[in-house]
Design a protein around this motif. Structure first.
Motif, PDB file in Angstrom:
ATOM      1  N   THR A 132      -3.831  14.883  10.622  1.00 49.90           N
ATOM      2  CA  THR A 132      -3.781  15.285   9.214  1.00 49.90           C
ATOM      3  C   THR A 132      -3.249  14.151   8.344  1.00 49.90           C
ATOM      4  O   THR A 132      -3.610  14.041   7.160  1.00 49.90           O
ATOM      5  CB  THR A 132      -2.896  16.525   9.026  1.00 49.90           C
ATOM      6  N   ALA A 133      -2.419  13.279   8.931  1.00 48.38           N
ATOM      7  CA  ALA A 133      -1.889  12.152   8.162  1.00 48.38           C
ATOM      8  C   ALA A 133      -2.901  11.027   8.020  1.00 48.38           C
ATOM      9  O   ALA A 133      -2.808  10.218   7.089  1.00 48.38           O
ATOM     10  CB  ALA A 133      -0.622  11.619   8.827  1.00 48.38           C
ATOM     11  N   SER A 134      -3.901  10.948   8.903  1.00 51.63           N
ATOM     12  CA  SER A 134      -4.807   9.801   8.931  1.00 51.63           C
ATOM     13  C   SER A 134      -5.603   9.664   7.641  1.00 51.63           C
ATOM     14  O   SER A 134      -5.768   8.547   7.122  1.00 51.63           O
ATOM     15  CB  SER A 134      -5.763   9.908  10.122  1.00 51.63           C
ATOM     16  N   ILE A 135      -6.099  10.770   7.113  1.00 51.44           N
ATOM     17  CA  ILE A 135      -6.892  10.671   5.892  1.00 51.44           C
ATOM     18  C   ILE A 135      -6.023  10.238   4.718  1.00 51.44           C
ATOM     19  O   ILE A 135      -6.455   9.504   3.831  1.00 51.44           O
ATOM     20  CB  ILE A 135      -7.618  12.004   5.587  1.00 51.44           C
ATOM     21  N   MET A 165      -4.105   6.105   0.919  1.00 52.02           N
ATOM     22  CA  MET A 165      -3.073   5.178   0.457  1.00 52.02           C
ATOM     23  C   MET A 165      -3.622   3.745   0.434  1.00 52.02           C
ATOM     24  O   MET A 165      -3.377   2.988  -0.510  1.00 52.02           O
ATOM     25  CB  MET A 165      -1.854   5.267   1.368  1.00 52.02           C
ATOM     26  N   MET A 166      -4.390   3.391   1.464  1.00 56.20           N
ATOM     27  CA  MET A 166      -4.972   2.052   1.532  1.00 56.20           C
ATOM     28  C   MET A 166      -6.028   1.841   0.452  1.00 56.20           C
ATOM     29  O   MET A 166      -6.139   0.759  -0.125  1.00 56.20           O
ATOM     30  CB  MET A 166      -5.588   1.841   2.916  1.00 56.20           C
ATOM     31  N   GLY A 167      -6.810   2.870   0.193  1.00 53.65           N
ATOM     32  CA  GLY A 167      -7.918   2.716  -0.737  1.00 53.65           C
ATOM     33  C   GLY A 167      -7.601   2.999  -2.186  1.00 53.65           C
ATOM     34  O   GLY A 167      -8.308   2.531  -3.076  1.00 53.65           O
ATOM     35  N   VAL A 185     -10.157   6.256   3.086  1.00 57.53           N
ATOM     36  CA  VAL A 185     -10.232   5.105   2.173  1.00 57.53           C
ATOM     37  C   VAL A 185     -11.178   5.418   1.010  1.00 57.53           C
ATOM     38  O   VAL A 185     -10.902   5.080  -0.145  1.00 57.53           O
ATOM     39  CB  VAL A 185     -10.690   3.845   2.930  1.00 57.53           C
ATOM     40  N   GLY A 186     -12.296   6.079   1.307  1.00 55.10           N
ATOM     41  CA  GLY A 186     -13.225   6.462   0.251  1.00 55.10           C
ATOM     42  C   GLY A 186     -12.652   7.514  -0.672  1.00 55.10           C
ATOM     43  O   GLY A 186     -12.785   7.431  -1.903  1.00 55.10           O
ATOM     44  N   VAL A 187     -11.992   8.519  -0.098  1.00 60.72           N
ATOM     45  CA  VAL A 187     -11.369   9.563  -0.919  1.00 60.72           C
ATOM     46  C   VAL A 187     -10.325   8.957  -1.845  1.00 60.72           C
ATOM     47  O   VAL A 187     -10.190   9.355  -3.007  1.00 60.72           O
ATOM     48  CB  VAL A 187     -10.727  10.646  -0.028  1.00 60.72           C
ATOM     49  N   GLY A 188      -9.573   7.975  -1.323  1.00 59.51           N
ATOM     50  CA  GLY A 188      -8.536   7.341  -2.117  1.00 59.51           C
ATOM     51  C   GLY A 188      -9.051   6.687  -3.379  1.00 59.51           C
ATOM     52  O   GLY A 188      -8.314   6.559  -4.361  1.00 59.51           O
ATOM     53  N   VAL A 238       0.966   6.056  -3.654  1.00 58.02           N
ATOM     54  CA  VAL A 238       2.339   6.456  -3.337  1.00 58.02           C
ATOM     55  C   VAL A 238       2.374   7.912  -2.889  1.00 58.02           C
ATOM     56  O   VAL A 238       3.077   8.280  -1.941  1.00 58.02           O
ATOM     57  CB  VAL A 238       3.252   6.256  -4.569  1.00 58.02           C
ATOM     58  N   GLY A 239       1.579   8.742  -3.582  1.00 57.12           N
ATOM     59  CA  GLY A 239       1.505  10.145  -3.194  1.00 57.12           C
ATOM     60  C   GLY A 239       0.968  10.324  -1.784  1.00 57.12           C
ATOM     61  O   GLY A 239       1.420  11.201  -1.036  1.00 57.12           O
ATOM     62  N   ARG A 240      -0.008   9.492  -1.398  1.00 58.66           N
ATOM     63  CA  ARG A 240      -0.568   9.609  -0.045  1.00 58.66           C
ATOM     64  C   ARG A 240       0.453   9.184   1.010  1.00 58.66           C
ATOM     65  O   ARG A 240       0.506   9.749   2.107  1.00 58.66           O
ATOM     66  CB  ARG A 240      -1.828   8.759   0.094  1.00 58.66           C
TER      67      ARG A 240
END
Length: 487
Positions: free
Chosen positions: A54-57, A62-64, A113-116, A437-439
């Motif tokens: 659940t944390a991976s997405i 956060m990266m994207g 990354v895309g969602v971000g 930051v939220g992610r």
């Protein structure tokens, strides 16, 4: 962009298209929480593995987040949305084919990354088309589509996962079909943006593209006044000479400069907007917004992603913190037959956002985002504390619905404030940074739940309550932005 009669059909169509993109992000994020009760057996997951999944997405987001936000301020909002939505849907769908947990985890990370990118950029893009007096209500309406994505994800899970599926004599796991279906909204949104949607005229004016901006305004006017035979009233756009004048992605100099600087220069240039957020008059609001994003993201996502598991424990033990004395192994945990009540409860919890969404649409332009944000966070803090006291499934469901309905007001207010607090050349970068930051907070929330849900469930639940209270107090430091002009 505020001439008389500038609101009409174009803005309705824009709301539908951007809303579908927003809903697609919600579907992609929340699909993991609905597949966990069955996928944990097929992929041999422990509670810690589920927390990591659940944390991976969120790690991907956060990266994207900042990367896409920065690119949107340089290259244009529409271009970035097409690419980020495609990355989201493509890799989210490929995850359905992963036979091993580590590969499934990697593909979900790339999808994140895309969602971000699409989440912060979609609100920047949408807000820059809106007239000042309707902007709060329209952004709140856009945020409502997140609820639609929640309902769609819960409904698909309820429809697909409990059933067996086969094709050409071969059977396959139902949760994998669910993952494929969850990728369709993102891919269809990317296609619509690529074929039908214009670039933000405010961005075009910011980079000095007057002719292209005028063309977009004219198309908007024609749609909004179709059949009226009115003459387009604008003959020239005023562009501030201090604006960048084409130094974004539509000018060649920036690209040549980037190549000459190399990777180090590109990195330094990319971090410049963050420095601007925390200097001068923007420092106070940026610091407060940083705290708010962290607190609400840790609390909301840390709790929401684990609601199906907590519901399951209430049903089995009479408490959301049941079975916490002994960590459970996936080898002795039964996932079949699928308990459909988990998806029904998720569906109901998602639908409970509706009153809060209607409330914000009606009152955002009357009260303002700051007041709604503070009140919602304080009330959400209290409702989280009650979850720990739930003893029956009905009590747990009722309290989670209250939490969902109240917290959505804070998210909607944050969407409005985030777009109004910063100028055009920083808007997407700011939203990307703060959502990043939220992610990070969401990752921490999920890891805390995954690590403690089997041993000391009370700690993360009470921590969520405290953080939401802290976020509400920090929001008092934000300025009022009601009916302010976008700069």
């Amino acid at each position: 962009m505020s001439w008389s009669g500038s609101f009409g059909l174009f803005h309705v169509l824009l709301l539908v298209v951007c809303g579908w993109a927003n809903a697609s992000d919600a579907v992609e994020i929340l699909c993991v929480s609905f597949l966990l009760p069955t996928a944990r057996c097929d992929l041999l997951l422990t509670s810690s593995d589920m927390g990591l999944l659940t944390a991976s997405i969120f790690l991907g987001m956060m990266m994207g987040g900042y990367m896409w936000g920065y690119l949107a301020d340089q290259q244009g909002r529409q271009r970035v949305l097409v690419v980020s939505l495609t990355v989201n849907g493509l890799f989210g769908g490929l995850a359905s084919l992963a036979p091993w947990f580590w590969l499934f985890l990697l593909l979900r990370l790339i999808s994140g990354v895309g969602v971000g990118g699409s989440i912060p950029v979609i609100f920047s893009y949408f807000s820059e088309f809106q007239p000042r007096l309707k902007r709060g209500a329209m952004i709140s309406s856009l945020a409502t589509f997140w609820m639609a994505g929640n309902i769609l994800a819960a409904g698909l899970a309820w429809l697909v996962i409990p059933r067996g599926w086969s094709a050409a004599g071969a059977s396959f796991q139902s949760w994998r079909l669910f993952v494929v279906l969850c990728s369709v909204p993102s891919l269809s949104s990317a296609l619509i943006f690529r074929l039908c949607m214009p670039e933000s005229p405010k961005f075009l004016m910011e980079v000095g593209c007057e002719a292209e901006a005028m063309h977009v305004f004219r198309k908007m006017f024609q749609l909004n006044h179709r059949g009226c035979h009115k003459v387009f009233p604008v003959t020239r756009l005023h562009i501030d000479p201090t604006h960048r004048g084409g130094r974004g992605g539509r000018g060649g100099s920036a690209t040549q400069e980037t190549h000459s600087q190399g990777a180090v220069g590109l990195l330094r240039r990319g971090l410049v907007p963050i420095g601007r957020l925390f200097n001068g008059p923007l420092r106070s609001r940026s610091t407060a917004l940083l705290i708010v994003f962290y607190c609400i993201s840790f609390g909301y996502y840390g709790l929401w992603m684990w609601f199906p598991e907590l519901f399951k424990r209430v049903e089995e033990t009479g408490s959301p913190c049941g079975n916490q004395s002994l960590p459970r192994s996936p080898l002795n945990h039964s996932c079949y037959p699928v308990q459909t009540a988990v998806y029904m409860e998720g569906f109901m919890t998602a639908a409970s956002n509706l009153p809060g969404n209607i409330f914000t649409i009606l009152l955002m332009d009357m009260i303002g985002g700051k007041v709604l944000l503070v009140c919602s966070l304080l009330l959400s803090s209290g409702s989280v504390f009650l979850i720990y006291l739930a003893k029956t499934k009905v009590q747990s469901l009722l309290i989670s619905c209250v939490f969902s309905g109240v917290s959505v007001v804070a998210w909607n207010a944050l969407d409005v404030l985030g777009t109004e607090l910063y100028p055009t050349h920083l808007r997407s970068s700011a939203l990307g940074f703060f959502t990043g930051v939220g992610r990070l907070a969401a990752i921490m929330g999920n890891m805390v739940f995954g690590g403690l849900v089997d041993t000391n469930c009370a700690v993360p639940v009470l921590l969520v309550s405290v953080l939401l209270l802290t976020g509400g107090l920090a929001a008092l430091r934000l300025p009022h932005t009601k009916h302010s002009q976008l700069t």
